[in-house]
Motif scaffolding. Structure first.
Motif, PDB file in Angstrom:
ATOM      1  N   LYS A  37      -2.123  -2.081   5.419  1.00 40.10           N
ATOM      2  CA  LYS A  37      -2.233  -2.722   4.109  1.00 40.10           C
ATOM      3  C   LYS A  37      -2.115  -1.680   3.009  1.00 40.10           C
ATOM      4  O   LYS A  37      -2.612  -0.565   3.125  1.00 40.10           O
ATOM      5  N   CYS A  38      -1.470  -2.043   1.922  1.00 48.46           N
ATOM      6  CA  CYS A  38      -1.285  -1.147   0.790  1.00 48.46           C
ATOM      7  C   CYS A  38      -2.625  -0.915   0.086  1.00 48.46           C
ATOM      8  O   CYS A  38      -3.331  -1.874  -0.224  1.00 48.46           O
ATOM      9  N   PRO A  39      -2.994   0.352  -0.177  1.00 46.66           N
ATOM     10  CA  PRO A  39      -4.258   0.615  -0.872  1.00 46.66           C
ATOM     11  C   PRO A  39      -4.221   0.211  -2.349  1.00 46.66           C
ATOM     12  O   PRO A  39      -5.258   0.022  -2.960  1.00 46.66           O
ATOM     13  N   SER A  77      -1.047  -5.763  -0.120  1.00 46.67           N
ATOM     14  CA  SER A  77      -0.047  -6.496   0.667  1.00 46.67           C
ATOM     15  C   SER A  77       0.354  -5.677   1.896  1.00 46.67           C
ATOM     16  O   SER A  77       0.012  -4.514   2.032  1.00 46.67           O
ATOM     17  N   SER A  78       1.091  -6.289   2.800  1.00 45.42           N
ATOM     18  CA  SER A  78       1.495  -5.603   4.028  1.00 45.42           C
ATOM     19  C   SER A  78       2.584  -4.569   3.730  1.00 45.42           C
ATOM     20  O   SER A  78       3.269  -4.641   2.713  1.00 45.42           O
ATOM     21  N   SER A  79       2.732  -3.626   4.649  1.00 46.57           N
ATOM     22  CA  SER A  79       3.680  -2.539   4.434  1.00 46.57           C
ATOM     23  C   SER A  79       4.566  -2.360   5.655  1.00 46.57           C
ATOM     24  O   SER A  79       4.273  -2.854   6.735  1.00 46.57           O
ATOM     25  N   ALA A  80       5.647  -1.615   5.470  1.00 39.47           N
ATOM     26  CA  ALA A  80       6.569  -1.284   6.556  1.00 39.47           C
ATOM     27  C   ALA A  80       6.247   0.120   7.054  1.00 39.47           C
ATOM     28  O   ALA A  80       5.995   1.028   6.265  1.00 39.47           O
ATOM     29  N   ASN A  81       6.256   0.299   8.362  1.00 41.84           N
ATOM     30  CA  ASN A  81       5.960   1.588   8.966  1.00 41.84           C
ATOM     31  C   ASN A  81       7.258   2.369   9.127  1.00 41.84           C
ATOM     32  O   ASN A  81       8.205   1.894   9.741  1.00 41.84           O
ATOM     33  N   SER A  97       0.708   8.179  10.060  1.00 41.61           N
ATOM     34  CA  SER A  97       1.716   7.135   9.980  1.00 41.61           C
ATOM     35  C   SER A  97       2.197   7.043   8.532  1.00 41.61           C
ATOM     36  O   SER A  97       1.387   6.977   7.612  1.00 41.61           O
ATOM     37  N   VAL A  98       3.506   7.041   8.322  1.00 45.51           N
ATOM     38  CA  VAL A  98       4.081   6.931   6.985  1.00 45.51           C
ATOM     39  C   VAL A  98       4.438   5.464   6.743  1.00 45.51           C
ATOM     40  O   VAL A  98       5.164   4.865   7.528  1.00 45.51           O
ATOM     41  N   ASN A  99       3.909   4.883   5.675  1.00 45.12           N
ATOM     42  CA  ASN A  99       4.134   3.481   5.349  1.00 45.12           C
ATOM     43  C   ASN A  99       4.637   3.350   3.922  1.00 45.12           C
ATOM     44  O   ASN A  99       4.345   4.193   3.070  1.00 45.12           O
ATOM     45  N   VAL A 100       5.373   2.280   3.664  1.00 41.27           N
ATOM     46  CA  VAL A 100       5.799   1.968   2.302  1.00 41.27           C
ATOM     47  C   VAL A 100       5.510   0.487   2.055  1.00 41.27           C
ATOM     48  O   VAL A 100       5.757  -0.362   2.906  1.00 41.27           O
ATOM     49  N   CYS A 101       4.963   0.207   0.880  1.00 43.11           N
ATOM     50  CA  CYS A 101       4.616  -1.163   0.517  1.00 43.11           C
ATOM     51  C   CYS A 101       5.867  -1.904   0.058  1.00 43.11           C
ATOM     52  O   CYS A 101       6.669  -1.368  -0.706  1.00 43.11           O
ATOM     53  N   GLY A 102       6.010  -3.139   0.504  1.00 39.47           N
ATOM     54  CA  GLY A 102       7.167  -3.944   0.124  1.00 39.47           C
ATOM     55  C   GLY A 102       7.044  -4.539  -1.272  1.00 39.47           C
ATOM     56  O   GLY A 102       8.046  -4.895  -1.882  1.00 39.47           O
ATOM     57  N   GLU A 134      -1.337   7.074   6.654  1.00 38.77           N
ATOM     58  CA  GLU A 134      -2.557   6.645   7.335  1.00 38.77           C
ATOM     59  C   GLU A 134      -2.774   7.585   8.516  1.00 38.77           C
ATOM     60  O   GLU A 134      -1.892   7.710   9.358  1.00 38.77           O
ATOM     61  N   PHE A 135      -3.905   8.252   8.542  1.00 39.61           N
ATOM     62  CA  PHE A 135      -4.190   9.182   9.621  1.00 39.61           C
ATOM     63  C   PHE A 135      -4.553   8.425  10.878  1.00 39.61           C
ATOM     64  O   PHE A 135      -5.263   7.434  10.842  1.00 39.61           O
ATOM     65  N   LYS A 136      -4.058   8.900  12.020  1.00 45.79           N
ATOM     66  CA  LYS A 136      -4.306   8.287  13.310  1.00 45.79           C
ATOM     67  C   LYS A 136      -5.358   9.112  14.041  1.00 45.79           C
ATOM     68  O   LYS A 136      -5.305  10.334  14.069  1.00 45.79           O
ATOM     69  N   GLN A 137      -6.304   8.428  14.685  1.00 51.59           N
ATOM     70  CA  GLN A 137      -7.330   9.096  15.476  1.00 51.59           C
ATOM     71  C   GLN A 137      -6.735   9.547  16.792  1.00 51.59           C
ATOM     72  O   GLN A 137      -5.909   8.857  17.368  1.00 51.59           O
TER      73      GLN A 137
END
Length: 52
Positions: free
Chosen positions: A7-9, A13-17, A34-39, A47-50
């Protein structure tokens, strides 16, 4: 998986990975992110992954 993952901070809304990258933290450590962009608002965010 968190309810906010993907989700976009800014607008919520949802984002594309775009994929995973390694980000250098300090001199010797690296963290997967993870690199994301909001639509909706076009915000590019990480987003950091554990570790698994």
């Amino acid at each position: 998986m968190s309810e906010y993952e993907g989700k976009c901070p800014r607008c919520g809304s949802s984002s594309a990975n775009y994929g995973l990258v390694l980000i250098t933290v300090g001199m010797t450590r690296k963290v997967r992110a993870s690199v994301n962009v909001c639509g909706k608002c076009s915000l590019l965010f990480y987003e950091f992954k554990q570790p698994q």
